[in-house]
Enzyme design. Sequence first.
Site, mmCIF file in Angstrom:
data_model
loop_
_atom_site.group_PDB
_atom_site.id
_atom_site.type_symbol
_atom_site.label_atom_id
_atom_site.label_comp_id
_atom_site.label_asym_id
_atom_site.label_seq_id
_atom_site.Cartn_x
_atom_site.Cartn_y
_atom_site.Cartn_z
ATOM 1 N N LYS A 228 60.275 -21.942 -19.049
ATOM 2 C CA LYS A 228 60.986 -23.207 -18.828
ATOM 3 C C LYS A 228 60.808 -24.193 -19.980
ATOM 4 C CE LYS A 228 60.832 -22.369 -13.909
ATOM 5 N NZ LYS A 228 59.919 -22.249 -12.777
ATOM 6 N N SER B 134 56.810 -18.739 -15.797
ATOM 7 C CA SER B 134 57.493 -20.036 -15.866
ATOM 8 C C SER B 134 57.272 -20.800 -17.165
ATOM 9 C CB SER B 134 57.064 -20.911 -14.688
ATOM 10 O OG SER B 134 57.708 -20.496 -13.514
ATOM 11 N N SER C 95 57.966 -26.945 -11.481
ATOM 12 C CA SER C 95 58.253 -25.563 -11.896
ATOM 13 C C SER C 95 59.286 -24.916 -10.980
ATOM 14 C CB SER C 95 56.976 -24.714 -11.927
ATOM 15 O OG SER C 95 57.203 -23.529 -12.667
#
Length: 372
Positions: free
Chosen positions: A66, A63, A118
């Site tokens: 991101k 993640s 997230s």
Amino acid sequence: MLPEVINIYKAIFCSFVCIALLFAFATLSSAVNCSAKSAILVEFDSGEIVYEKNAQEMLPMASTTKIMTAIVAIENCPLDKYVTITSDAVGIEGSSLYLNEGERYTMRDLLYGLMLQSANDVAVAIAIECSGSIEGFAEQMNRKVNELGLSNTHFMNPNGLDSDGHYTTASDLARITSYALKNPEFSKIVSTKQYKFGDKVIFNHNKLLSIYDGCVGVKTGFTKKSGRCLVSAAERNGVKFVCVTLSDTDDWLDHTSLLDLGFDLYKKVDICKEGRLTYELNCTGGEKKTVKISNRDALSLTMKKDMPQVNCVIETKGRSVLFCPVNEGANLADAVFYAGDKVIARIPLYAIETVPAKEFKKSIRDYLNFFK
């Protein structure tokens, strides 16, 4: 004692000092026992690498993907625009905000959901809004990779779920993060511990914001394939670092140790204040024989604590002769700052007065006298 002998002793002493400083730096660096498969610590302003471990190895990044998703969205979509959630963004695996089809949120709210919670479903909603599809948004992310001059990063999706061809390096991810942190909206989002919108209250998964003094972000990540991934940034007394670890079994401790290393080694130095560098340049053909120049900008630098003394040299842009008239505000020279033999900064110097040319006859006589 003979001067030659004194110089030899000085040389020997300087050599011992240099060796001691290098040994001290090496000791501090080796004292960090980083458990990550790949790691890097970078000084934010200069991009100087303080510590690295397999930093060029291409690995999945979960993640922390991101970070790029957020900055691409911020740069390409109005943050107050309302986004309607489509069926394609519902029921995405992994971390989620549990979006429902037809719900409407501002892009700003979605970005907080992306970076604090997230949320993988939010990442898909952002991608569809910005580019029409996950594939289209991934292409946009990769165009940004090319703009930043990175060669070891490739995105297949906006959320970091495992996919062949989805990878980065600790080095590239640090550069992506440093770029993103220059955006005030991004910096505000990733430094937020808690955010409320609609009937939702979300909390930042990055616990370094609460446990590490000066932490200002930025993103956690985990999949079975990637292991624990973490990107952090911290700032104290004007000194900022970006730290990246990929596939790390003890990331919170590793980031604390690496950031501590940076703050042990670096400090912020005020080199000069606005208007404090004032010099006179010789000029010819004018009502005066000199013109005053000075700096408009202050200069502060992040430097190693063992950096050699800073020296300033004035460069006059290759002019051997400065002819009048000279107008106030003209950029006539640069102040160049050296630490040892290395140029560490330069700032322009401007005329702070106007020096008119003499009347024609006097001016010609001055020119002729100058070249005698």
